[in-house]
Design a protein around this motif. Structure first.
Motif: not given
Length: 487
Positions: A55-70
């Motif tokens: 999760w930490a190694d994933a690009p920030l854009d992927e983490r942003i997309a995940a919380v936007r899905r939430y």
């Protein structure tokens, strides 16, 4: 789905004793399930540890997309989620709808805060460049409160996920259904297994969680619990603590303020959420004489008009019940002690006729001249103190070991500047309720109210740590620059 714990990517039954939460207005059960035993907690932290590096190694854009899905899931489920929050906390539906709105808004605010406060930047140097980056801590334990069981833990969890941390969340034992609904939303958002985990239970479950190899504790709750956690982690300096605690908050009304306007601010400061906000005004500081009398009379008159009732009552209530009949009994005991010590009731603290034991009426007590304990009564209780001049008003406001919020009602700019400069609180408002706080500003206090790590916009600060680097593209021989080198 079976079970009430969410560990890794599946729901499971807990191995601990059963827990039941009830509607405080009626006593009817709204949730029941088996709690997490120590082995369940161990497995939740293990799942979060396993998920951390990917999760930490994933690009920030992927983490942003995940919380936007939430966020999108919350938007779709907001009406049903708000109704569940009202059933479990007793809060009026207008309040829980606003809470869902705050949870949804928190996502974009947190994305902006992540970029501004925990992003990366660089500057050229004579040899290359200086670069600032931020890195996640690891596994964050989040302990939630009962008063805002969605919004407040959400304000820790979303910034932590954006930073690259993974989370093990234990809701308050008073509001497990709220935690269940949050976990369902994260599951629907498609987070990787182990990034978000839910364990249910009371103090024993929380204690089991804090014994695990966590990297941070993000807690919202009482000052007493916060002091306990400080002591518990005194030798575990590698664990970051972000403690958002209570307050014995002052509101000063001065300078011939309009009594009706002041009363509206005081009522919203002291009695909203049935007094169950850490930022509620607990102490009202007024001038001696007729001006202060008029403010007290206006507050009492307005408080008598507040509708009190169940969240789904035909007449929309301003106040619902306290979280439980036990909480109401405890608050009544504290008020009785104040009266026994000399406090004069201006509005008595009582149970409204025809409503359950968790319901109480707003109380207004004059404590001028008595030694009132510096404690937070987590209920709609406002204590009035009269003083001779504004300097004494500021001194009275600061006469607390807490330092969360404070307010001044006055149209005098000079008084406001004096109060702002000398007030010891993290949230200091003028002509607005002490409970008012902007999501794009920090929220937190000093003293017994926190540990100087404010949440809201500044949550990005404690969810990641800064890494400063000097960098050059290639190694260059700098032997000639070494001072004192022999031939």
């Amino acid at each position: 789905m079976s079970g009430e714990l969410y560990i890794g990517d599946r729901w499971r039954e807990g191995r601990g004793p059963e827990l039941v939460s009830t509607d405080p207005a009626t006593g009817h059960p709204v949730w029941r399930g088996a709690t997490a035993a120590g082995t369940d907690v161990f497995e939740a932290v293990a799942a979060a540890l396993k998920a951390f590096r990917p999760w930490a190694d994933a690009p920030l854009d992927e983490r942003i997309a995940a919380v936007r899905r939430y966020k999108a899931v919350l938007e779709a489920r907001a009406p049903a989620f708000a109704a569940d929050l009202s059933r479990e906390t007793g809060k009026p539906l207008w309040e829980t709808r606003a809470e869902l709105g705050s949870m949804i808004a928190k996502v974009e605010v947190s994305i902006a805060a992540q970029a501004e406060r925990a992003g990366s930047r660089e500057a050229a140097t004579g040899f290359g460049r200086a670069v600032l980056r931020h890195r996640p801590h690891g596994v964050m334990a989040v302990l939630g409160p009962f008063n805002f069981p969605g919004h407040l833990p959400n304000g820790h969890i979303v910034p932590a996920l954006l930073a690259g941390d993974t989370v093990v969340f234990k809701p308050s034992e008073e509001t497990p259904l709220a935690g269940r609904r949050m976990a369902e939303a994260f599951e629907a958002a498609g987070l990787s297994p182990g990034v978000f985990n839910l364990v249910q239970g009371g103090r024993e479950t929380g204690a089991d969680l804090l014994k695990q190899p966590i990297d941070g504790l993000l807690f919202t709750g009482s000052a007493r619990a916060g002091a306990h956690f400080r002591r518990q982690f005194v030798d575990r300096v590698e664990v970051i603590l972000a403690l958002e605690l209570g307050g014995n908050n002052p509101l000063i009304v001065w300078d011939d303020a309009d009594p009706e306007a002041a009363a509206a601010i005081a009522v919203q400061s002291a009695y909203v959420t049935t007094g169950q906000r850490c930022s509620c005004a607990r102490r009202l500081i007024l001038p001696q004489g007729p001006a202060g009398d008029r403010v007290v009379e206006a507050i009492a008159a307005l408080a008598e008009r507040l509708a009190i009732g169940a969240w789904d009552a035909d007449e929309e209530p301003f106040m619902g019940p306290l979280i439980s009949a036990r909480a109401a009994a405890g608050a009544r005991d504290e008020v009785e002690r104040l009266v026994h010590n000399g406090a004069r009731p201006l509005l008595p603290f009582r149970q409204p006729e025809g409503l359950g034991e968790a319901f109480v009426t707003p109380a207004l007590l004059d404590v001028t001249g008595i030694a009132s304990p510096d404690e937070e009564i987590f209920a709609p209780v406002l204590q009035v103190t009269r003083v001779d001049d504004f300097d004494h008003a500021i001194s009275a406001a600061n006469a607390t070991r807490y330092g969360l919020s404070a307010g001044l009602v006055s149209d005098d700019d000079a008084l406001w500047r004096r109060f702002l400069d000398r007030s010891r609180a993290g949230v200091v408002n003028r002509n607005r309720p002490t409970t008012g706080a902007a999501g794009n500003m920090p929220f937190g206090g000093l003293g017994a109210s926190g540990d100087h790590r404010p949440s809201a916009y500044y949550a990005a600060d404690y969810c990641a740590y800064p890494v400063a680097s000097f960098e050059a593209e290639r190694a260059v021989d700098t032997t000639s620059e070494i001072k004192g080198l022999r031939p």
